[in-house]
Design a protein around this motif. Structure first.
Motif, PDB file in Angstrom:
ATOM      1  N   ARG A  37       6.030  31.966 -27.709  1.00 52.60           N
ATOM      2  CA  ARG A  37       5.414  30.964 -26.848  1.00 52.60           C
ATOM      3  C   ARG A  37       6.420  30.609 -25.763  1.00 52.60           C
ATOM      4  NH1 ARG A  37       2.575  25.278 -27.933  1.00 52.60           N
ATOM      5  NH2 ARG A  37       3.324  24.220 -26.068  1.00 52.60           N
ATOM      6  N   GLN A  38       5.951  30.511 -24.515  1.00 51.26           N
ATOM      7  CA  GLN A  38       6.851  30.129 -23.427  1.00 51.26           C
ATOM      8  C   GLN A  38       6.221  28.995 -22.624  1.00 51.26           C
ATOM      9  OE1 GLN A  38       7.793  33.087 -20.356  1.00 51.26           O
ATOM     10  NE2 GLN A  38       9.847  32.214 -20.147  1.00 51.26           N
ATOM     11  N   GLY A  43      12.756  29.021 -22.113  1.00 50.61           N
ATOM     12  CA  GLY A  43      12.905  30.317 -22.749  1.00 50.61           C
ATOM     13  C   GLY A  43      11.812  30.578 -23.771  1.00 50.61           C
ATOM     14  N   PRO A  44      11.547  31.849 -24.071  1.00 46.79           N
ATOM     15  CA  PRO A  44      10.546  32.171 -25.098  1.00 46.79           C
ATOM     16  C   PRO A  44      10.943  31.584 -26.453  1.00 46.79           C
ATOM     17  CG  PRO A  44      11.080  34.118 -23.792  1.00 46.79           C
ATOM     18  CD  PRO A  44      12.068  33.062 -23.426  1.00 46.79           C
ATOM     19  N   GLU A  45       9.948  31.011 -27.129  1.00 48.80           N
ATOM     20  CA  GLU A  45      10.155  30.417 -28.451  1.00 48.80           C
ATOM     21  C   GLU A  45       9.494  31.323 -29.482  1.00 48.80           C
ATOM     22  OE1 GLU A  45       8.384  26.576 -28.819  1.00 48.80           O
ATOM     23  OE2 GLU A  45       8.443  26.601 -31.003  1.00 48.80           O
ATOM     24  N   PHE A  46      10.278  31.783 -30.456  1.00 48.08           N
ATOM     25  CA  PHE A  46       9.783  32.729 -31.459  1.00 48.08           C
ATOM     26  C   PHE A  46       8.683  32.108 -32.310  1.00 48.08           C
ATOM     27  CE2 PHE A  46       9.617  36.017 -34.467  1.00 48.08           C
ATOM     28  CZ  PHE A  46       9.654  35.451 -35.742  1.00 48.08           C
ATOM     29  N   TYR A  86       1.610  32.731 -23.899  1.00 49.89           N
ATOM     30  CA  TYR A  86       1.910  33.421 -25.142  1.00 49.89           C
ATOM     31  C   TYR A  86       2.276  34.873 -24.822  1.00 49.89           C
ATOM     32  CZ  TYR A  86       0.341  29.294 -27.522  1.00 49.89           C
ATOM     33  OH  TYR A  86       0.232  27.990 -27.957  1.00 49.89           O
ATOM     34  N   LEU A  87       3.471  35.237 -25.250  1.00 50.16           N
ATOM     35  CA  LEU A  87       4.028  36.558 -24.959  1.00 50.16           C
ATOM     36  C   LEU A  87       4.025  37.423 -26.209  1.00 50.16           C
ATOM     37  CD1 LEU A  87       7.223  35.440 -22.974  1.00 50.16           C
ATOM     38  CD2 LEU A  87       5.018  36.133 -22.026  1.00 50.16           C
TER      39      LEU A  87
ATOM     40  N   GLN B 104      14.399  37.906 -32.157  1.00 47.86           N
ATOM     41  CA  GLN B 104      15.455  37.435 -31.267  1.00 47.86           C
ATOM     42  C   GLN B 104      15.142  36.002 -30.860  1.00 47.86           C
ATOM     43  OE1 GLN B 104      16.034  40.287 -28.080  1.00 47.86           O
ATOM     44  NE2 GLN B 104      15.903  42.014 -29.512  1.00 47.86           N
ATOM     45  N   TYR B 105      16.176  35.178 -30.860  1.00 43.49           N
ATOM     46  CA  TYR B 105      16.040  33.778 -30.488  1.00 43.49           C
ATOM     47  C   TYR B 105      16.633  33.587 -29.106  1.00 43.49           C
ATOM     48  CZ  TYR B 105      14.703  33.146 -35.312  1.00 43.49           C
ATOM     49  OH  TYR B 105      14.043  33.243 -36.503  1.00 43.49           O
ATOM     50  N   PHE B 106      15.835  32.992 -28.239  1.00 46.51           N
ATOM     51  CA  PHE B 106      16.195  32.880 -26.831  1.00 46.51           C
ATOM     52  C   PHE B 106      16.751  31.505 -26.491  1.00 46.51           C
ATOM     53  CE2 PHE B 106      14.506  36.666 -24.631  1.00 46.51           C
ATOM     54  CZ  PHE B 106      13.898  37.295 -25.715  1.00 46.51           C
ATOM     55  N   GLY B 107      17.644  31.493 -25.510  1.00 44.73           N
ATOM     56  CA  GLY B 107      18.130  30.238 -24.958  1.00 44.73           C
ATOM     57  C   GLY B 107      17.171  29.711 -23.903  1.00 44.73           C
TER      58      GLY B 107
END
Lengths: 112, 115
Positions: A37-38, A43-46, A86-87, B104-107
């Motif tokens: 989710r962005q 930044g993209p959130e897992f 949503y990515l 992968q966890y993004f900033g």
């Protein structure tokens, strides 16, 4: 070349109106499909990882499923706070590195 | 909850100048990455880094780019001579490296504006 296509590009829902987002992929040896989710400017959130066809994962109002050629993100009774892009991303088999290839995303707007 | 941090949040620079973007990955993670997202476009992979060396890089990651892990916590991306087309959001990410734990966890990203 690994490719990820997401549809629709944008989706408007009323609060409580369930729907699904699609991610179709072409990859040589899938080693993971990821949903993120962005929010704007962030930044993209897992959200989820799926590894094999038939696998399903759930989190609150979201459920992700995977087949051999596509993945769906089902949103049940969405709320305005679910509004985001949503990515979908895939990781292909490789000896070194863990590169993710992203789709363009689906912009979801949920109106109250 | 552990998270990836990035500084600065916004960097404005003139064309031809060098910039260094900084990241602190999650502490027990072993793989580190840089991605970029030009406004309105897809998130694109730049480089992955493991065991103090580059494990993979994209065509975008040319000789103008370099990465470094100068100490046990920081991970940096340097652009030697910035171009207008380098303007984008730059995201750092990290992952554990454990089998079947490839997420992968993004900033939060650094917005780079080249004028």
């Amino acid at each position: 070349e690994d490719q990820v296509t997401q549809s629709p590009e944008a989706l408007r829902l009323q609060e409580g109106e369930s729907s699904s987002l699609n991610c179709s992929y072409t990859v040589s040896g899938l080693r993971g499909l990821f949903w993120y989710r962005q929010d704007p400017g962030k930044g993209p959130e897992f959200l989820f990882t799926l590894y094999s066809a038939g696998e399903e994962k759930e989190k609150e109002r979201l459920k992700a499923t995977l087949t051999k050629k596509e993945s769906f993100l089902h949103i049940t009774a969405p709320k305005p706070e679910d509004s985001a892009t949503y990515l979908c991303a895939v990781r292909a088999f490789m000896e070194y590195g863990n590169k993710l290839v992203f789709g363009a995303g689906t912009i979801l707007r949920v109106k109250s | 909850e552990p998270e990836v941090t990035q500084t600065p949040s916004h960097q404005v620079t003139q064309m031809g100048q060098e910039v260094i973007l900084r990241c602190v990955p999650i502490s027990n993670h072993l793989y580190f990455y840089w991605y970029r997202q030009i406004l309105g476009q897809k998130v694109e992979f730049l480089v992955s880094f493991y065991n103090n060396e580059i494990s993979e890089k994209s065509e975008i990651f040319d000789d103008q780019f370099s990465v470094e892990r100068p100490d046990g916590s920081n991970f940096t991306l340097k652009i030697r001579s910035t171009k207008l087309e380098d303007s984008a959001m730059y995201f750092c990410a990290s992952s554990t490296g454990a089998v079947y734990s490839y997420e992968q966890y993004f900033g939060p990203g650094t917005r780079l504006t080249v004028t």
